[in-house]
Design a protein around this motif. Structure first.
Motif, short mmCIF file in Angstrom:
data_model
loop_
_atom_site.label_atom_id
_atom_site.label_comp_id
_atom_site.label_asym_id
_atom_site.label_seq_id
_atom_site.Cartn_x
_atom_site.Cartn_y
_atom_site.Cartn_z
N PHE A 1 -3.92 9.66 11.37
CA PHE A 1 -3.74 8.23 11.07
C PHE A 1 -4.68 7.40 11.93
O PHE A 1 -4.97 7.76 13.07
N THR A 2 -5.10 6.27 11.39
CA THR A 2 -5.93 5.33 12.13
C THR A 2 -5.43 3.92 11.92
O THR A 2 -5.30 3.47 10.78
N SER B 1 -1.45 -1.81 4.30
CA SER B 1 -1.98 -3.09 4.76
C SER B 1 -0.83 -4.00 5.17
O SER B 1 0.27 -3.91 4.61
N SER C 1 -6.04 -0.15 12.47
CA SER C 1 -7.15 -1.07 12.68
C SER C 1 -6.71 -2.48 12.31
O SER C 1 -5.71 -2.66 11.61
N GLN D 1 -4.57 3.63 8.06
CA GLN D 1 -5.16 4.66 7.20
C GLN D 1 -4.45 5.97 7.50
O GLN D 1 -4.48 6.43 8.64
N MET D 2 -3.87 6.57 6.49
CA MET D 2 -3.10 7.80 6.67
C MET D 2 -3.75 8.91 5.85
O MET D 2 -3.81 8.82 4.62
N ASN D 3 -4.23 9.91 6.53
CA ASN D 3 -4.86 11.06 5.89
C ASN D 3 -4.05 12.32 6.15
O ASN D 3 -3.22 12.36 7.06
N ARG E 1 -3.54 4.04 2.35
CA ARG E 1 -3.84 3.01 3.34
C ARG E 1 -2.82 1.89 3.22
O ARG E 1 -2.70 1.26 2.16
N GLY F 1 0.78 -1.23 0.00
CA GLY F 1 0.00 0.00 0.00
C GLY F 1 0.81 1.28 0.00
O GLY F 1 0.24 2.37 -0.08
N SER G 1 -3.95 10.90 0.85
CA SER G 1 -4.16 9.75 1.74
C SER G 1 -3.58 8.48 1.15
O SER G 1 -3.49 8.34 -0.07
N TYR H 1 -4.14 -2.67 9.33
CA TYR H 1 -4.20 -1.53 8.43
C TYR H 1 -3.70 -0.26 9.11
O TYR H 1 -3.74 -0.12 10.33
#
Length: 120
Positions: A64-65, A19, A67, A78-80, A17, A6, A15, A76
């Motif tokens: 960032f999140t 993985s 999960s 998630q980078m925004n 994401r 990713g 953004s 994962y």
């Protein structure tokens, strides 16, 4: 085995994401670390898979999140709102060998090969 994917190049504000395929792992603690050229590896985000509790580096909080999908054995990130200073190789880590802080890299036994994120 941990396999990241990713990564890529993105403009600031964009953004991505990441993985991490974590087949065969029942690790209760997993995390993402990153290392930029000339800098030490540092923790980005951690998750305790049993409780779902998460932790983040101050520099990525709110952007960032982390999960985990236990059914799919996937982790994962998630980078925004990415910034140039987020440029680094990102690594998935798992299998804590002892108690300690989530961002203590020496706690983790297994590491992925890394995926490069470049923000310009």
């Amino acid at each position: 085995q941990l396999v990241e994917s990713g990564g890529g190049s993105v403009q600031a504000g964009g953004s991505l994401r990441l993985s991490c395929a974590a087949s065969g792992y029942s690790s209760y603690c997993m995390a993402w670390f990153r290392q930029a050229p000339g800098k030490e590896r540092g923790g980005v985000a951690g998750i305790y898979t049993n409780s779902g509790n998460t932790a983040y580096a101050d520099s990525v909080k709110g952007r960032f999140t982390i999960s985990r999908d236990n059914a799919k054995n996937m982790l994962y990130l998630q980078m925004n709102s990415l910034k140039p200073e987020d440029t680094a190789a990102y690594y998935c880590a798992a299998q804590c060998t002892r108690s300690g802080r989530w961002n203590d890299g020496t706690r983790y036994r297994d590491w992925g090969q890394g995926t490069q994120v470049t923000v310009s």
